[in-house]
Design a protein around this motif. Structure first.
Motif, short mmCIF file in Angstrom:
data_model
loop_
_atom_site.label_atom_id
_atom_site.label_comp_id
_atom_site.label_asym_id
_atom_site.label_seq_id
_atom_site.Cartn_x
_atom_site.Cartn_y
_atom_site.Cartn_z
N PHE A 162 0.80 -1.23 0.00
CA PHE A 162 0.00 0.00 0.00
C PHE A 162 0.84 1.28 0.00
N ASP A 163 0.31 2.28 -0.70
CA ASP A 163 0.88 3.62 -0.66
C ASP A 163 0.45 4.34 0.62
N LEU A 164 -0.77 4.06 1.06
CA LEU A 164 -1.34 4.77 2.20
C LEU A 164 -2.25 3.82 2.97
N ILE A 165 -2.07 3.81 4.29
CA ILE A 165 -2.96 3.07 5.18
C ILE A 165 -3.52 4.07 6.20
N ALA A 196 3.22 -4.46 12.45
CA ALA A 196 2.69 -5.38 11.44
C ALA A 196 2.07 -4.61 10.28
N TYR A 197 1.36 -3.55 10.58
CA TYR A 197 0.71 -2.77 9.53
C TYR A 197 1.73 -1.96 8.73
N LEU A 198 2.79 -1.48 9.38
CA LEU A 198 3.84 -0.78 8.65
C LEU A 198 4.48 -1.71 7.62
N GLY A 199 4.50 -3.00 7.91
CA GLY A 199 5.03 -3.96 6.96
C GLY A 199 4.22 -4.09 5.69
N LEU A 200 3.00 -3.56 5.69
CA LEU A 200 2.15 -3.62 4.50
C LEU A 200 2.38 -2.46 3.54
N LEU A 201 3.20 -1.48 3.97
CA LEU A 201 3.44 -0.30 3.14
C LEU A 201 4.53 -0.57 2.10
N ARG A 202 4.36 0.10 0.96
CA ARG A 202 5.42 0.16 -0.02
C ARG A 202 6.55 1.05 0.51
N THR A 203 7.70 1.00 -0.16
CA THR A 203 8.77 1.94 0.15
C THR A 203 8.24 3.37 0.02
N PHE A 246 13.09 0.13 13.21
CA PHE A 246 13.39 -0.49 11.92
C PHE A 246 12.14 -0.73 11.08
N ALA A 247 10.95 -0.69 11.71
CA ALA A 247 9.72 -0.78 10.93
C ALA A 247 9.54 0.45 10.04
N LEU A 248 10.20 1.54 10.42
CA LEU A 248 10.13 2.79 9.65
C LEU A 248 11.33 2.99 8.75
N LYS A 305 9.61 4.53 5.49
CA LYS A 305 8.18 4.62 5.71
C LYS A 305 7.87 5.70 6.74
N SER A 306 6.64 6.16 6.74
CA SER A 306 6.24 7.23 7.65
C SER A 306 5.04 6.79 8.48
N LEU A 307 5.06 7.20 9.74
CA LEU A 307 3.91 7.06 10.64
C LEU A 307 3.43 8.46 10.96
#
Length: 351
Positions: free
Chosen positions: A243-246, A258-265, A284-286, A291-293
């Motif tokens: 995903f581009d955006l969650i 876990a959800y950050l793992g679903l994001l694209r670069t 490291f999830a970011l 990735k961004s939170l």
């Protein structure tokens, strides 16, 4: 200052059932409008607040309600935006400092001035008095903090747009959901169902991530292209890097890693739900895939009007169950049990 008294439903104390009371409303100022409230949505924030779950106390008795739709009954002497009979709404705030950079930019929800964003209820206005929300028959508000509801949207189904609608529209617009973008909405509740509708109308490829497949048919009907159960471990393996955006609408503590793992670069996970406890995130999830939170909170007056106009053009509104005021406490319990599809709306004529 003189007042007029109106009927309302309030929580007299933390965790106490709501009951009918009488509250004061200020007399019209020069720039004020008097709104005859027709409908008020029940937001999970109302429940969090009256139950003291966000730890910020409260000025009890609290009259909740920040999803307000009604009709202008009277206007102040210098009002220029509205006239009697206009269809209007009020969302999560009724004032702000009007002078800080954010207010001047139309981002009143992020007001940094001394007054700050004045919540529609359980806040202190510039007059020093406690604000009372939309579980009432009438509201007095400055014309600059009211919104115009398009004629194409029924007032009862418009009410939840003033919080649920803008809470999802703002991040979807800010992070540019649209054609070519893969967007996931976590949770299919009062917030999530509006996110699916709006993201689909924007042209994005929309996926619902829900605990189970119980609402799959609804999700697809609302505009989702895909629907996955997060209770199945295989979901996170199959959708890794998708995903581009969650947008996470859930007000419970989920494993954000876990959800950050679903994001694209370079993808972004936006938190709009407000859980009671902190959300731990591993660095490291970011950093492993840039990735961004992020977080997002409702919208300012210009963006909220933009959202209403967008919904009017696309025929969007909330899926609702209209109730009488004497069922508010029952509705709260049903919200907590996820037994509503997808927003309760109070008929203010019954208050």
């Amino acid at each position: 200052m003189t007042h007029t008294s109106v009927s309302a439903y309030a929580a007299p104390a933390p965790k106490a059932p709501l009951e009918r009371i009488t509250i004061p409303r200020r007399e019209l100022g020069a720039h004020d409008i008097l709104i005859e409230i027709k409908y008020a949505g029940i937001c999970h924030s109302d429940i969090h607040t009256v139950r003291g779950e966000w730890g910020d106390g409260g000025a009890f008795p609290i009259v909740p309600g920040h999803e307000i739709a009604g009709v202008v009954a009277e206007v102040g002497t210098e009002v220029t935006r509205y006239r009697a009979g206009d269809r209007v709404g009020v969302g999560c705030f009724v004032d702000s400092c009007r002078e800080c950079d954010n207010c001047r930019a139309g981002l009143q929800q992020y007001c940094t001035g001394e007054l700050g964003m004045v919540g529609t209820y359980n806040a202190t206005g510039r007059d020093g008095e406690t604000t009372h929300g939309g579980y009432s028959t009438h509201l007095v508000v400055d014309e600059n903090y009211a919104l115009r509801i398009p004629e194409s949207i029924p007032l009862d189904a418009a009410a939840p747009l003033l919080c649920a609608g803008i809470t999802l529209y703002s991040p979807l617009a800010h992070w540019k959901a649209g054609p070519g973008k893969k967007v996931a909405v976590v949770g299919l509740g009062g917030l999530g169902h509006m996110g699916v509708k709006i993201a689909a109308a924007m042209g994005a490829e929309v996926t619902v991530l829900s605990q189970s497949l119980r609402k799959k048919d609804d999700g697809l009907r609302l505009g989702a292209d895909h629907y996955h159960a997060t209770s199945a471990p295989a979901t996170f393996e199959a959708l890794a890097g998708t995903f581009d955006l969650i947008v996470n609408t859930v007000s419970a503590n989920l494993d954000l890693n876990a959800y950050l793992g679903l994001l694209r670069t370079g993808g972004t996970l936006v938190q709009v739900g407000a859980p009671e406890n902190p959300l731990p995130v591993a660095a490291f999830a970011l950093i492993s895939q840039r990735k961004s939170l992020a977080g997002s909170m409702i919208g300012g007056i210009p963006e909220t009007q933009e959202m209403l106009d967008f919904c009017g053009r696309h025929g969007l509104s909330a899926d609702i169950e209209v109730i009488s005021a004497d069922r508010i406490n029952e509705a709260y319990e049903r919200v907590l049990a996820s037994d509503v599809r997808y927003r309760f709306v109070i008929d203010a004529a019954t208050i």
